[in-house]
Design a protein around this motif. Structure first.
Motif, PDB file in Angstrom:
ATOM      1  N   ILE A  29      30.346  31.527  30.699  1.00 58.61           N
ATOM      2  CA  ILE A  29      31.577  31.677  31.404  1.00 58.61           C
ATOM      3  C   ILE A  29      31.520  31.157  32.973  1.00 58.61           C
ATOM      4  CG2 ILE A  29      32.318  33.770  30.355  1.00 58.61           C
ATOM      5  CD1 ILE A  29      31.199  35.517  32.587  1.00 58.61           C
ATOM      6  N   ASN A  30      32.434  30.864  33.711  1.00 58.59           N
ATOM      7  CA  ASN A  30      32.313  30.370  34.933  1.00 58.59           C
ATOM      8  C   ASN A  30      32.349  31.600  35.843  1.00 58.59           C
ATOM      9  OD1 ASN A  30      32.366  27.680  34.699  1.00 58.59           O
ATOM     10  ND2 ASN A  30      34.567  27.598  34.360  1.00 58.59           N
ATOM     11  N   ILE A  31      31.589  31.322  36.983  1.00 54.71           N
ATOM     12  CA  ILE A  31      31.483  32.835  37.830  1.00 54.71           C
ATOM     13  C   ILE A  31      31.549  32.355  39.128  1.00 54.71           C
ATOM     14  CG2 ILE A  31      29.856  33.858  36.435  1.00 54.71           C
ATOM     15  CD1 ILE A  31      27.643  32.956  38.148  1.00 54.71           C
ATOM     16  N   GLU A  32      32.105  33.283  40.219  1.00 54.75           N
ATOM     17  CA  GLU A  32      31.730  33.096  41.662  1.00 54.75           C
ATOM     18  C   GLU A  32      31.565  34.539  42.140  1.00 54.75           C
ATOM     19  OE1 GLU A  32      36.578  34.200  43.111  1.00 54.75           O
ATOM     20  OE2 GLU A  32      36.293  32.366  42.186  1.00 54.75           O
ATOM     21  N   LYS A  33      30.817  34.370  43.418  1.00 54.30           N
ATOM     22  CA  LYS A  33      30.142  35.634  43.611  1.00 54.30           C
ATOM     23  C   LYS A  33      30.462  35.508  45.392  1.00 54.30           C
ATOM     24  CE  LYS A  33      25.940  37.943  44.600  1.00 54.30           C
ATOM     25  NZ  LYS A  33      24.443  37.554  44.963  1.00 54.30           N
ATOM     26  N   SER A  34      31.105  36.442  45.877  1.00 48.98           N
ATOM     27  CA  SER A  34      31.253  36.650  47.283  1.00 48.98           C
ATOM     28  C   SER A  34      29.980  36.865  48.218  1.00 48.98           C
ATOM     29  CB  SER A  34      32.232  37.801  47.765  1.00 48.98           C
ATOM     30  OG  SER A  34      32.320  37.927  49.228  1.00 48.98           O
ATOM     31  N   GLU A  35      29.842  35.783  48.880  1.00 49.28           N
ATOM     32  CA  GLU A  35      28.413  35.855  49.826  1.00 49.28           C
ATOM     33  C   GLU A  35      28.866  36.193  51.211  1.00 49.28           C
ATOM     34  OE1 GLU A  35      25.734  35.372  48.552  1.00 49.28           O
ATOM     35  OE2 GLU A  35      26.114  34.562  46.530  1.00 49.28           O
ATOM     36  N   PRO A  36      28.347  37.376  51.744  1.00 55.61           N
ATOM     37  CA  PRO A  36      28.488  37.895  53.074  1.00 55.61           C
ATOM     38  C   PRO A  36      28.084  36.802  54.145  1.00 55.61           C
ATOM     39  CG  PRO A  36      27.736  39.653  51.654  1.00 55.61           C
ATOM     40  CD  PRO A  36      27.739  38.408  50.931  1.00 55.61           C
ATOM     41  N   GLY A  40      32.249  35.654  53.160  1.00 54.55           N
ATOM     42  CA  GLY A  40      32.897  36.300  52.012  1.00 54.55           C
ATOM     43  C   GLY A  40      33.276  35.133  50.645  1.00 54.55           C
ATOM     44  N   ILE A  41      32.905  33.857  51.078  1.00 51.25           N
ATOM     45  CA  ILE A  41      33.298  32.993  50.236  1.00 51.25           C
ATOM     46  C   ILE A  41      32.119  32.776  49.169  1.00 51.25           C
ATOM     47  CG2 ILE A  41      34.775  31.704  51.740  1.00 51.25           C
ATOM     48  CD1 ILE A  41      32.814  29.674  52.182  1.00 51.25           C
ATOM     49  N   SER A  42      32.635  32.167  48.152  1.00 49.44           N
ATOM     50  CA  SER A  42      31.665  31.616  47.068  1.00 49.44           C
ATOM     51  C   SER A  42      30.923  30.510  47.140  1.00 49.44           C
ATOM     52  CB  SER A  42      32.111  32.028  45.682  1.00 49.44           C
ATOM     53  OG  SER A  42      31.221  31.917  44.701  1.00 49.44           O
ATOM     54  N   ILE A  43      29.587  30.238  46.743  1.00 51.19           N
ATOM     55  CA  ILE A  43      28.932  29.211  46.662  1.00 51.19           C
ATOM     56  C   ILE A  43      29.572  28.504  45.410  1.00 51.19           C
ATOM     57  CG2 ILE A  43      26.869  29.585  47.836  1.00 51.19           C
ATOM     58  CD1 ILE A  43      25.470  29.554  45.225  1.00 51.19           C
ATOM     59  N   GLU A  44      29.496  27.348  45.297  1.00 52.28           N
ATOM     60  CA  GLU A  44      30.002  26.598  44.084  1.00 52.28           C
ATOM     61  C   GLU A  44      29.131  26.617  42.982  1.00 52.28           C
ATOM     62  OE1 GLU A  44      33.282  25.446  43.576  1.00 52.28           O
ATOM     63  OE2 GLU A  44      33.939  26.024  45.493  1.00 52.28           O
ATOM     64  N   TYR A  45      29.370  27.079  42.054  1.00 54.75           N
ATOM     65  CA  TYR A  45      28.553  27.070  40.884  1.00 54.75           C
ATOM     66  C   TYR A  45      28.709  26.039  39.855  1.00 54.75           C
ATOM     67  CZ  TYR A  45      26.843  31.974  42.218  1.00 54.75           C
ATOM     68  OH  TYR A  45      26.247  32.969  42.973  1.00 54.75           O
ATOM     69  N   SER A  46      27.846  25.688  38.961  1.00 53.73           N
ATOM     70  CA  SER A  46      27.990  24.610  37.945  1.00 53.73           C
ATOM     71  C   SER A  46      28.889  25.072  36.975  1.00 53.73           C
ATOM     72  CB  SER A  46      26.741  24.264  37.359  1.00 53.73           C
ATOM     73  OG  SER A  46      26.704  22.743  37.015  1.00 53.73           O
ATOM     74  N   ASP A  47      29.965  24.125  36.484  1.00 50.44           N
ATOM     75  CA  ASP A  47      31.111  24.904  35.495  1.00 50.44           C
ATOM     76  C   ASP A  47      29.974  25.063  34.159  1.00 50.44           C
ATOM     77  OD1 ASP A  47      32.371  23.645  32.686  1.00 50.44           O
ATOM     78  OD2 ASP A  47      33.823  24.426  34.450  1.00 50.44           O
ATOM     79  N   CYS A  48      30.310  26.002  33.474  1.00 49.84           N
ATOM     80  CA  CYS A  48      29.643  26.821  32.450  1.00 49.84           C
ATOM     81  C   CYS A  48      29.568  25.458  31.385  1.00 49.84           C
ATOM     82  CB  CYS A  48      30.229  27.997  31.810  1.00 49.84           C
ATOM     83  SG  CYS A  48      31.887  27.791  31.071  1.00 49.84           S
ATOM     84  N   HIS A 101      34.939  34.521  36.494  1.00 46.17           N
ATOM     85  CA  HIS A 101      34.592  35.722  36.763  1.00 46.17           C
ATOM     86  C   HIS A 101      33.858  36.008  37.919  1.00 46.17           C
ATOM     87  CE1 HIS A 101      35.994  36.231  32.408  1.00 46.17           C
ATOM     88  NE2 HIS A 101      35.313  35.243  32.283  1.00 46.17           N
ATOM     89  N   LYS A 102      34.320  37.193  38.494  1.00 39.60           N
ATOM     90  CA  LYS A 102      33.846  37.251  39.702  1.00 39.60           C
ATOM     91  C   LYS A 102      32.578  38.196  39.385  1.00 39.60           C
ATOM     92  CE  LYS A 102      37.457  36.893  43.055  1.00 39.60           C
ATOM     93  NZ  LYS A 102      38.238  37.196  44.235  1.00 39.60           N
ATOM     94  N   ILE A 103      31.296  38.076  40.246  1.00 36.78           N
ATOM     95  CA  ILE A 103      30.293  38.904  39.752  1.00 36.78           C
ATOM     96  C   ILE A 103      29.978  39.526  41.457  1.00 36.78           C
ATOM     97  CG2 ILE A 103      29.335  37.730  37.954  1.00 36.78           C
ATOM     98  CD1 ILE A 103      27.475  36.462  40.079  1.00 36.78           C
ATOM     99  N   LYS A 104      29.250  40.752  41.231  1.00 36.30           N
ATOM    100  CA  LYS A 104      28.992  41.496  42.342  1.00 36.30           C
ATOM    101  C   LYS A 104      27.645  41.354  42.787  1.00 36.30           C
ATOM    102  CE  LYS A 104      32.203  45.218  41.808  1.00 36.30           C
ATOM    103  NZ  LYS A 104      32.403  46.660  41.816  1.00 36.30           N
TER     104      LYS A 104
END
Length: 104
Positions: A29-36, A40-48, A101-104
């Protein structure tokens, strides 16, 4: 010492198997994670669907670098640079229509 995707996956599984049930497995799955630290934005993860291709490309480049001759600062800079690149030498972007999908 050359590192390949299978070696990387095995290492990740060995290190994180007691923490994550998916350790060492290719993300489906594709993910994003809020980075304080990034406001609060997410880094760009590789497409699954591109993980194996992107990781193979980066690891191949890393395997051709003469790490033994580099200072610790150079290692940190080059390692970070390689992790940010994809096969076209651009920043990895997540442009897939697949649900993210957002992850914590």
């Amino acid at each position: 010492c050359s590192i390949f995707i299978s070696t990387y996956r095995y290492s990740e599984e060995f290190i994180f198997k007691d923490i994550y049930e998916w350790a060492g497995k290719i993300r489906m799955i594709n993910i994003e994670k809020s980075e304080p630290v990034l406001g609060g934005i997410s880094i760009e993860y590789s497409d699954c669907f591109d993980i194996v291709k992107d990781a193979t490309f980066v690891l191949d480049k890393m395997n051709h670098y003469t790490w033994e001759k580099a200072s610790i600062d150079e290692v940190a800079e080059i390692f970070s640079k390689y992790l940010m690149e994809n096969r076209d030498n651009e920043i990895i972007t997540n442009q897939s229509p697949v649900q993210t999908h957002k992850i914590k």
